[in-house]
Write a protein that holds these residues in place. Structure first.
Motif, PDB file in Angstrom:
ATOM      1  N   PRO A   1      11.070  -6.816  -9.745  1.00 47.84           N
ATOM      2  CA  PRO A   1      11.871  -7.843  -9.048  1.00 47.84           C
ATOM      3  C   PRO A   1      11.911  -9.188  -9.804  1.00 47.84           C
ATOM      4  N   GLU A   2      12.552  -9.740  -9.389  1.00 50.70           N
ATOM      5  CA  GLU A   2      12.843 -11.204  -9.634  1.00 50.70           C
ATOM      6  C   GLU A   2      11.932 -12.250  -9.037  1.00 50.70           C
ATOM      7  N   THR A   3      11.190 -12.900  -9.688  1.00 50.99           N
ATOM      8  CA  THR A   3       9.694 -13.694  -9.121  1.00 50.99           C
ATOM      9  C   THR A   3      10.622 -14.998  -8.618  1.00 50.99           C
ATOM     10  N   VAL A   4      10.137 -15.403  -7.522  1.00 47.20           N
ATOM     11  CA  VAL A   4      10.481 -16.891  -6.944  1.00 47.20           C
ATOM     12  C   VAL A   4       9.357 -17.748  -7.332  1.00 47.20           C
ATOM     13  N   LEU A   5       8.109 -17.851  -6.919  1.00 41.64           N
ATOM     14  CA  LEU A   5       7.260 -18.843  -7.193  1.00 41.64           C
ATOM     15  C   LEU A   5       5.795 -18.274  -7.140  1.00 41.64           C
ATOM     16  N   LEU A   6       4.920 -18.896  -7.837  1.00 38.59           N
ATOM     17  CA  LEU A   6       3.291 -18.617  -7.921  1.00 38.59           C
ATOM     18  C   LEU A   6       2.687 -19.792  -7.265  1.00 38.59           C
ATOM     19  N   CYS A   7       1.954 -19.457  -6.239  1.00 37.67           N
ATOM     20  CA  CYS A   7       0.864 -20.595  -5.706  1.00 37.67           C
ATOM     21  C   CYS A   7      -0.214 -20.293  -5.854  1.00 37.67           C
ATOM     22  N   GLU A   8      -1.225 -21.095  -6.611  1.00 35.79           N
ATOM     23  CA  GLU A   8      -2.279 -20.795  -7.300  1.00 35.79           C
ATOM     24  C   GLU A   8      -3.458 -21.547  -6.248  1.00 35.79           C
ATOM     25  N   ASP A   9      -2.930 -22.394  -5.180  1.00 34.68           N
ATOM     26  CA  ASP A   9      -3.644 -23.279  -4.277  1.00 34.68           C
ATOM     27  C   ASP A   9      -4.146 -22.226  -3.251  1.00 34.68           C
ATOM     28  N   GLY A  10      -5.431 -22.292  -3.028  1.00 36.67           N
ATOM     29  CA  GLY A  10      -6.044 -21.263  -2.107  1.00 36.67           C
ATOM     30  C   GLY A  10      -5.883 -21.621  -0.707  1.00 36.67           C
ATOM     31  N   ASP A  11      -5.496 -22.994  -0.581  1.00 39.63           N
ATOM     32  CA  ASP A  11      -5.459 -23.778   0.653  1.00 39.63           C
ATOM     33  C   ASP A  11      -4.267 -23.234   1.573  1.00 39.63           C
ATOM     34  N   VAL A  12      -3.133 -22.930   0.991  1.00 38.66           N
ATOM     35  CA  VAL A  12      -1.851 -22.631   1.483  1.00 38.66           C
ATOM     36  C   VAL A  12      -1.981 -21.515   2.748  1.00 38.66           C
ATOM     37  N   ILE A  13      -2.313 -20.442   2.288  1.00 37.31           N
ATOM     38  CA  ILE A  13      -2.449 -19.045   3.099  1.00 37.31           C
ATOM     39  C   ILE A  13      -3.879 -18.703   3.084  1.00 37.31           C
ATOM     40  N   GLY A  14      -4.766 -19.231   2.511  1.00 34.04           N
ATOM     41  CA  GLY A  14      -6.192 -18.697   2.322  1.00 34.04           C
ATOM     42  C   GLY A  14      -6.515 -17.926   0.991  1.00 34.04           C
ATOM     43  N   ALA A  15      -5.474 -17.767   0.098  1.00 32.46           N
ATOM     44  CA  ALA A  15      -5.633 -17.550  -1.138  1.00 32.46           C
ATOM     45  C   ALA A  15      -4.400 -17.615  -2.201  1.00 32.46           C
ATOM     46  N   PRO A  16      -4.666 -17.576  -3.320  1.00 29.44           N
ATOM     47  CA  PRO A  16      -3.399 -17.673  -4.296  1.00 29.44           C
ATOM     48  C   PRO A  16      -2.358 -16.411  -3.949  1.00 29.44           C
ATOM     49  N   PHE A  17      -1.079 -16.817  -4.435  1.00 32.63           N
ATOM     50  CA  PHE A  17      -0.104 -15.771  -3.939  1.00 32.63           C
ATOM     51  C   PHE A  17       0.997 -15.983  -4.810  1.00 32.63           C
ATOM     52  N   TYR A  18       2.032 -15.000  -4.691  1.00 34.47           N
ATOM     53  CA  TYR A  18       3.044 -15.195  -5.313  1.00 34.47           C
ATOM     54  C   TYR A  18       4.509 -14.469  -4.439  1.00 34.47           C
ATOM     55  N   VAL A  19       5.666 -15.037  -4.710  1.00 33.39           N
ATOM     56  CA  VAL A  19       6.760 -14.538  -3.951  1.00 33.39           C
ATOM     57  C   VAL A  19       7.674 -13.919  -4.978  1.00 33.39           C
ATOM     58  N   MET A  20       8.432 -12.827  -4.640  1.00 33.45           N
ATOM     59  CA  MET A  20       9.236 -11.929  -5.556  1.00 33.45           C
ATOM     60  C   MET A  20      10.458 -11.728  -4.536  1.00 33.45           C
ATOM     61  N   GLU A  21      11.532 -11.461  -5.150  1.00 35.55           N
ATOM     62  CA  GLU A  21      12.772 -10.801  -4.163  1.00 35.55           C
ATOM     63  C   GLU A  21      12.437  -9.432  -3.773  1.00 35.55           C
ATOM     64  N   TYR A  22      13.025  -9.173  -2.560  1.00 35.24           N
ATOM     65  CA  TYR A  22      12.866  -7.690  -2.035  1.00 35.24           C
ATOM     66  C   TYR A  22      13.799  -6.868  -2.887  1.00 35.24           C
ATOM     67  N   VAL A  23      13.319  -5.782  -3.218  1.00 34.27           N
ATOM     68  CA  VAL A  23      14.155  -4.702  -3.997  1.00 34.27           C
ATOM     69  C   VAL A  23      14.253  -3.475  -3.084  1.00 34.27           C
ATOM     70  N   GLU A  24      15.379  -2.906  -3.074  1.00 29.82           N
ATOM     71  CA  GLU A  24      15.598  -1.698  -2.161  1.00 29.82           C
ATOM     72  C   GLU A  24      15.194  -0.530  -2.967  1.00 29.82           C
ATOM     73  N   GLY A  25      14.725   0.293  -2.247  1.00 28.79           N
ATOM     74  CA  GLY A  25      14.279   1.629  -3.054  1.00 28.79           C
ATOM     75  C   GLY A  25      13.167   2.319  -2.327  1.00 28.79           C
ATOM     76  N   VAL A  26      12.746   3.417  -2.579  1.00 30.78           N
ATOM     77  CA  VAL A  26      11.877   4.276  -1.868  1.00 30.78           C
ATOM     78  C   VAL A  26      10.467   4.559  -3.049  1.00 30.78           C
ATOM     79  N   PRO A  27       9.524   4.060  -2.414  1.00 24.99           N
ATOM     80  CA  PRO A  27       8.363   4.555  -3.329  1.00 24.99           C
ATOM     81  C   PRO A  27       7.725   6.147  -2.941  1.00 24.99           C
ATOM     82  N   TYR A  28       8.419   7.017  -3.473  1.00 30.29           N
ATOM     83  CA  TYR A  28       8.008   8.441  -3.165  1.00 30.29           C
ATOM     84  C   TYR A  28       6.486   8.825  -3.355  1.00 30.29           C
ATOM     85  N   ARG A  29       6.020   8.975  -2.182  1.00 34.88           N
ATOM     86  CA  ARG A  29       4.737   9.311  -2.074  1.00 34.88           C
ATOM     87  C   ARG A  29       4.094  10.661  -1.848  1.00 34.88           C
ATOM     88  N   THR A  30       4.972  11.632  -0.892  1.00 34.67           N
ATOM     89  CA  THR A  30       4.508  12.649  -0.421  1.00 34.67           C
ATOM     90  C   THR A  30       5.438  13.729  -1.088  1.00 34.67           C
TER      91      THR A  30
END
Length: 343
Positions: free
Chosen positions: A91-120
């Motif tokens: 996926p294309e990455t959007v941003l990285l946030c290493e500040d744990g105060d924003v949502i309670g932990a570091p996080f990163y955001v990426m574009e949503y990609v269509e597709g199926v993760p076949y599990r069963t």
């Protein structure tokens, strides 16, 4: 699990996330965010969020008991970004946030990609054996593509320390086990000792995914791999560890384990020998020592699932079937011991 700006999914404050994204990427959002947890992840938490027009994916560490060196959002973001212009679909990455105060932990955001993760197996059986075989072949070929990427050419020359990689893997997972050990696990120390007694020489190091399997891939309607996901364990190291993990996930020891995919039981899915042969042809690597790597993969999976069992027992993670995930650990230990003994 739906979520609005007034009802947040576990571990994600949507109003704070929206305010942060607006500040960092002005004009990115056109309204308030809604979101939900994407099921299937067993460690880091993954969310799908939308403003009603665009869609994104957010990744953050578990809600508690974050082990040293694990759940590093910066590493995940870095490797996904680095692979953007290679043959490996990410996926294309959007941003990285290493500040744990924003949502309670570091996080990163990426574009949503269509597709199926076949599990069963049921999902693949609906496609038929020919398509199932083609998807599995694409999975193996994508792993060959990943291991063909020169880390220096994508800015990842310092992404890991490949010298002594296998020794460090054993030490790392032993330490992770101790950090999560809350019950007796017969045989797991013996498995570790037998692995330590005969560590093979590694081939030329590559980028290693660390948890490569079919349900960590997205597949489109034309059976093409659209994205490789869940890079939290990626590093530079021995490529045969990735191949061994595919074999381990497909082993009899994983049967009846609700916490992992059973896609390998679908008609048309290649057996272990076929998987190994296709990878060896595509990569040109010597796979004669793969038995040891499979034993290591059993140990690693046992430790990972024990960590999830520990966090669930403390109420520190969310997801389906977590109440039964600890049942798989003894079977994995036994599978590793049997594999190393040739039985």
């Amino acid at each position: 699990m739906g979520a609005t700006s007034e009802t947040n999914p576990p571990g994600l404050d949507l109003p704070r996330l929206g305010a942060y994204l607006q500040a960092q990427r002005p004009g990115m959002l056109s309204g308030a965010l809604t979101g939900d947890v994407i099921a299937g992840g067993r460690s880091n938490l993954t969310y799908r969020v939308t403003d009603g027009h665009g869609r994104w994916v957010v990744r953050r560490p578990p809600l508690g008991h974050v082990l040293p060196t694990a759940h590093d959002m910066g590493r995940e973001h870095r490797v996904v970004s680095a692979l953007a212009d290679t043959a490996v679909p990410v996926p294309e990455t959007v941003l990285l946030c290493e500040d744990g105060d924003v949502i309670g932990a570091p996080f990163y955001v990426m574009e949503y990609v269509e597709g199926v993760p076949y599990r069963t197996a049921e999902e693949l059986d609906a496609l038929g054996p020919a398509r199932t075989g083609g998807i599995a072949a694409a999975m193996i070929d994508t792993l060959v593509d990943l291991h063909a990427v020169d880390p220096k050419n994508v800015g990842l020359a310092d992404f890991g320390r490949p010298e002594g990689f296998l020794e460090r893997q054993l030490r790392r997972w032993s330490k992770q086990l101790e950090a999560s050990r809350s019950r007796e696990l017969p045989g797991i120390d013996t498995l570790h000792q037998r692995l330590s007694a005969r560590i093979p020489a590694s081939p030329e190091p590559t980028i290693v995914h660390g948890d490569y399997r079919l349900d960590n891939l997205l597949v489109d309607a034309d059976d093409r791999i659209t994205a490789v996901l869940d890079w939290e364990m990626s590093t530079l190291g021995d490529p045969l560890t990735d191949l061994a993990l595919i074999i381990t996930y497909s082993s009899a020891a994983m049967a009846d384990t609700s916490s992992v995919s059973n896609a390998h039981t679908a008609e048309g899915y290649p057996d272990a020998d076929e998987i190994i042969a296709r990878y060896a042809r595509g990569s040109g690597r010597d796979v004669s020592a793969l038995d040891w790597y499979v034993g290591l993969a059993f140990f690693k999976l046992a430790v990972i699932l024990e960590g999830i069992h520990y966090r669930h027992s403390k109420g520190q993670t969310v997801g389906e079937n977590f109440d039964r995930i600890g049942d798989a650990v003894p079977r994995l230990v036994d599978g590793g011991l049997r594999y190393l003994s040739g039985s």
